[in-house]
Design a protein around this motif. Structure first.
Motif, mmCIF file in Angstrom:
data_model
loop_
_atom_site.group_PDB
_atom_site.id
_atom_site.type_symbol
_atom_site.label_atom_id
_atom_site.label_comp_id
_atom_site.label_asym_id
_atom_site.label_seq_id
_atom_site.Cartn_x
_atom_site.Cartn_y
_atom_site.Cartn_z
ATOM 1 N N UNK B 215 -0.551 -1.634 -21.148
ATOM 2 C CA UNK B 215 -0.349 -1.799 -19.387
ATOM 3 C C UNK B 215 -1.071 -3.452 -19.268
ATOM 4 N N UNK B 218 0.717 -5.235 -17.239
ATOM 5 C CA UNK B 218 1.250 -4.887 -15.349
ATOM 6 C C UNK B 218 0.321 -5.696 -14.944
ATOM 7 N N UNK B 219 -1.081 -6.192 -15.653
ATOM 8 C CA UNK B 219 -2.136 -6.560 -14.600
ATOM 9 C C UNK B 219 -2.026 -8.308 -15.076
ATOM 10 N N UNK B 221 -2.059 -12.074 -14.111
ATOM 11 C CA UNK B 221 -1.426 -12.251 -13.137
ATOM 12 C C UNK B 221 -1.152 -14.287 -13.560
ATOM 13 N N UNK B 222 -2.108 -14.850 -14.482
ATOM 14 C CA UNK B 222 -2.732 -15.815 -13.987
ATOM 15 C C UNK B 222 -1.843 -16.310 -15.176
ATOM 16 N N UNK B 225 2.365 -16.175 -13.733
ATOM 17 C CA UNK B 225 2.054 -17.009 -11.828
ATOM 18 C C UNK B 225 2.619 -18.498 -12.860
ATOM 19 N N UNK B 237 5.430 -7.505 -11.499
ATOM 20 C CA UNK B 237 4.809 -7.155 -10.197
ATOM 21 C C UNK B 237 3.259 -7.752 -9.940
ATOM 22 N N UNK B 238 2.577 -8.140 -10.534
ATOM 23 C CA UNK B 238 1.045 -8.424 -10.917
ATOM 24 C C UNK B 238 1.498 -9.716 -9.364
ATOM 25 N N UNK B 241 2.905 -8.455 -5.911
ATOM 26 C CA UNK B 241 2.342 -8.212 -4.987
ATOM 27 C C UNK B 241 0.607 -9.174 -4.846
ATOM 28 N N UNK B 242 0.401 -10.010 -5.687
ATOM 29 C CA UNK B 242 -0.836 -11.203 -5.363
ATOM 30 C C UNK B 242 -0.518 -11.797 -4.647
ATOM 31 N N UNK B 261 2.089 -1.027 -4.509
ATOM 32 C CA UNK B 261 0.454 -0.646 -5.580
ATOM 33 C C UNK B 261 0.974 0.585 -6.202
ATOM 34 N N UNK B 264 3.180 0.740 -8.584
ATOM 35 C CA UNK B 264 2.792 0.289 -9.688
ATOM 36 C C UNK B 264 1.584 1.368 -10.714
ATOM 37 N N UNK B 265 1.073 1.671 -9.554
ATOM 38 C CA UNK B 265 -0.005 2.567 -10.849
ATOM 39 C C UNK B 265 0.424 4.245 -10.646
ATOM 40 N N UNK B 268 1.701 3.890 -14.825
ATOM 41 C CA UNK B 268 1.693 4.151 -15.276
ATOM 42 C C UNK B 268 -0.251 4.873 -16.199
ATOM 43 N N UNK B 269 -0.794 5.578 -14.227
ATOM 44 C CA UNK B 269 -1.805 5.812 -14.830
ATOM 45 C C UNK B 269 -1.083 7.417 -15.382
#
Lengths: 496, 290
Positions: B215, B218-219, B221-222, B225, B237-238, B241-242, B261, B264-265, B268-269
């Motif tokens: 998981x 998927x989050x 970003x930092x 990027x 994707x993060x 989308x950001x 979103x 993606x969600x 995963x959910x």
């Protein structure tokens, strides 16, 4: 009779807990004192060990045969001539690798380590480009080389100890282990080495080396004006630290204390509000007579399941000035102008803490549900007979028990919140901004988000490194002090 | 006496009703953002544009935003594939590393064990972003940035994952040592015990480790990027989308962000919900043991 005993034991447990809670704070100075003593003793025993180790090396050389003595120079020579090829060749190969590395790049970089390069890149008179020194690479490979040298010395020591051991075994008339059993032991008695080799190497290259590198950067002037490869940077001693903690002028002191203050306030509220609210929700769901327990839990857990960057980005836009909440408030005539959720500093801070409840309550709910059910029912039973009401029972039974069991969780959660990058970054991005703060910091920036901005927007790497060290010191001090007085660590049986 | 009992019953019924009302309110608050995202993602792009609007329920429902994501105008599915690749490899790699470290630290006693654990504990106190620049240049030396960002990101996530052994080791500590000892008396080697006894017993914790590892990307970003900087084919994707939400034309991309979103969600959910049991076991165990 048995119940009576139970109760007594439990009650004295609470008293013990209370006693410890008072000593929580009075214990801080002595905890720090103990730590200093421990460090002092550690240094003392290190030198003792060093002395006896040097003596041991001397004895090995004096008493060893020619194979052992030659191994001082050619590592692994002893084992190879004693037919322990697996060990011997490993030693020899590592020595050759080390020498090749030193000859090709090591010596060059480590010799420039003191200055971090002297030749700037630029154009020659005839217009051709001349490449100068790259301070970044010099620092990186210089460090790597120093670490390799230390590792090599340790390896050399191992090689000598190995020779000594073999000789002693042969002298006592025993057989040396064969190559096969040597290799087989990597799957049995030495299985830990096999398992840990890759993970430890990974942590070393991608965590330890970069951290040492960045600590070094904190003592250089590596910033926007001194970027490799065009410009050089060099050692400046404690200049950056002075700059960070000095007020007035170009000093970062004012900003630093403002950001640090908010970071601590944030971590406090984020941890304890979530903790109590989450526990309350867990108690609510666990309440006898509440139906569909599983459904409520599943709904709350949705926030953990959905990737944060989707939900938090949406929520952040929902609270924006042109976002949905403000639109509805204005449509319904509740407010005449948008509520500045993200543009007013105080309001932004409150909004972040409230939204963090939305994120954090499900976690605490999950963690506490199981523990709540573990509290012995007879404790409540006897309290009820004594005429205690629900709140008294919570305060006297539930809360102490929970604090005791989840103490370590609270600590990790607090330090985690000190570094809670995602919430701040996705919600407010650190804003609103003000001219009051320097270094690109906004009013809701934590130390970590400020560090990130320093790195990315300002490319002020040396100051970013100083902030990173400050975060480390804050985390380490809080963890160490709390951990040493935490009742559940000191007294594991306190509540059993 | 009977009256008192009746009163007691009434009191109970009242408190239960209040509890249920509170839970319903909580549920609405918790589900509201998700409801909002779903609604916005179905808003018609043609008639209502893609920006932020001041109403929740769209006037026209349509699949415009989803169609756009599937069309050749967007690289969304490339980014989706990138993230999926990273997530799968990271899940496998991290699980292996964590199992190795946990077994060694839980079952074997060797010199420097305590020192290693303390050292890693201290390392964990440094903020992760501190080392970002250094890691970037390290990856760059091997050509693992921009075009090579995906293997680079996998490498970095897996390499240091051994430090996250706490929950798994805590689980191994609860497996009785007498099992190991019995097998050793029968002549089984450590490796054999690990692969044929411990791993099958550790199924819940393996699922927990793999799930959390799966998981996280998927989050991310930092770092994603930073490593993929300027090379849009390597985005996850993060990052993508950001950028849609926070670039200047986010007004046009808002519904597309919502649709992306959702895409993606949802998987995963669903995955998370199916494996929820293991997740709860993991976090509870981890919290209690610290």
């Amino acid at each position: 009779m048995k119940e009576d005993k139970n109760e007594l034991y439990a009650m004295s447990g609470f008293e013990r807990f209370k006693y410890k809670f008072v000593h929580f704070f009075t214990g801080i100075p002595s905890a720090i004192g103990n730590l200093c003593k421990k460090v002092g003793r550690g240094i003392g025993s290190f030198f003792k060990w060093l002395g006896s180790d040097l003596k041991d090396i001397g004895v090995t050389f004096a008493e060893g045969d020619w194979k052992t003595r030659l191994s001082f120079l050619i590592m692994g020579f002893g084992p190879i001539t004693r037919k322990l090829f697996a060990r011997g060749i490993a030693f020899l190969a590592l020595e050759v690798l080390f020498i090749v590395y030193m000859a090709t790049i090591g010596v060059e970089y480590v010799s420039q380590f003191g200055t971090l390069g002297t030749h700037t890149s630029g154009f020659n008179d005839d217009g051709t480009m001349s490449y100068g020194d790259n301070s970044f690479l010099i620092l990186l490979f210089g460090l790597l080389t120093i670490i390799f040298i230390v590792a090599f010395i340790l390896l050399w020591r191992m090689n000598i100890r190995e020779n000594r051991r073999e000789e002693l075994v042969l002298k006592s008339g025993k057989q040396l282990p064969t190559n096969g059993s040597d290799l087989r032991s990597l799957l049995d008695s030495n299985f830990d080495k096999t398992l840990l080799a890759l993970p430890v190497a990974g942590v070393f290259i991608f965590t330890v080396l970069p951290i040492i590198f960045m600590i070094c950067v904190a003592f250089t002037n590596y910033d926007f004006d001194h970027q490799a490869p065009n410009n050089l940077f060099t050692w400046v001693g404690f200049e950056n630290f002075k700059n960070m903690f000095s007020f007035g002028g170009a000093g970062f002191g004012h900003t630093f204390y403002k950001v640090l203050g908010w970071t601590l306030v944030w971590a406090f509220f984020a941890t304890f509000l979530n903790y109590f609210a989450g526990m309350a929700v867990a108690i609510l769901i666990n309440k006898k007579g509440v139906k569909f327990k599983k459904l409520w839990r599943t709904i709350l857990v949705m926030t953990i399941a959905v990737p944060q960057f989707v939900s938090l980005l949406y929520v952040s836009k929902m609270f924006a000035n042109d976002g949905m909440l403000n639109a509805y408030f204005m449509k319904w005539g509740w407010v005449s102008s948008p509520i500045p959720f993200w543009t007013n500093a105080t309001l932004a801070r409150i909004t972040i803490i409230v939204i963090n409840l939305w994120v954090g309550i499900p976690y605490v709910m999950l963690i506490t549900t199981g523990i709540l059910m573990n509290i012995p029912e007879d404790l409540y039973e006897s309290a009820r007979i004594d005429g205690a009401n629900a709140f008294q029972m919570f305060r006297k039974i539930t809360l102490p028990y929970m604090l005791f069991v989840t103490g370590p969780y609270l600590l990790t959660s607090f330090t985690g919140n000190l570094n809670n990058f995602n919430i701040i970054f996705l919600l407010s991005g650190g804003g609103p901004y003000t001219t009051d703060l320097t270094g690109g910091a906004g009013r809701t920036d934590l130390l970590v988000t400020w560090l990130y901005k320093m790195t990315l927007n300002n490319t002020n790497y040396c100051m970013a490194a100083v902030i990173g060290i400050a975060v480390f010191v804050a985390t380490a001090v809080i963890s160490l002090v709390v951990y040493n007085i935490l009742p559940s660590v000191k007294d594991e049986e306190g509540f059993q | 006496m009977a009256k008192e009992q009746k009163l007691h019953k009434q009191h109970k019924a009242l408190s239960n009703t209040i509890a249920h009302i509170a839970l319903i309110i909580i549920s609405i608050i918790w589900l509201f953002p998700f409801f909002g995202i779903i609604m916005q993602s179905f808003r018609s792009f043609e008639t209502e544009f893609g920006g932020m609007v001041n109403y929740l329920i769209p006037k026209h429902f349509s699949l415009d935003s989803y169609k756009w994501l599937f069309s050749s105008d967007s690289q969304f599915f490339r980014w989706y594939g990138n993230t999926l690749t990273i997530a799968i490899f990271v899940a496998i790699g991290q699980t292996i590393f964590v199992l190795f470290v946990s077994y060694a630290l839980s079952r074997m006693r060797f010199r420097g064990r305590k020192a290693l654990m303390n050292f890693w504990l201290i390392l964990g106190m440094f903020p992760g972003f501190l080392t970002m620049i250094c890691l970037y240049f390290l990856l760059k030396q091997f050509g693992l940035t921009q075009e090579g960002a995906i293997p680079g990101l996998i490498l970095i996530s897996v390499a240091s994952s051994g430090m996250g052994y706490y929950v798994c080791k805590g689980f191994f500590d609860t497996i009785p040592k007498s099992l190991d000892e019995a097998a050793r008396i029968d002549g089984a080697s450590r490796a054999r015990i690990f692969f044929t006894m411990t791993i099958p017993l550790a199924r819940p914790i393996i699922i927990y480790t793999a799930l959390t590892a799966f998981m996280a990307p998927w989050c991310d970003y930092i770092f994603a990027s930073y490593v993929a900087f300027g090379y849009s084919k390597s985005y996850n994707v993060a990052v993508a989308l950001y950028r849609w939400v926070n670039t200047n034309d986010y007004q046009g991309y808002f519904t597309r962000f919502c649709a992306g979103g959702i895409l993606v969600a949802v998987p995963v959910t669903i995955l998370f919900m199916c494996l929820q049991k293991y997740y709860v076991e993991g976090v509870t165990g981890g919290a209690v043991k610290g």
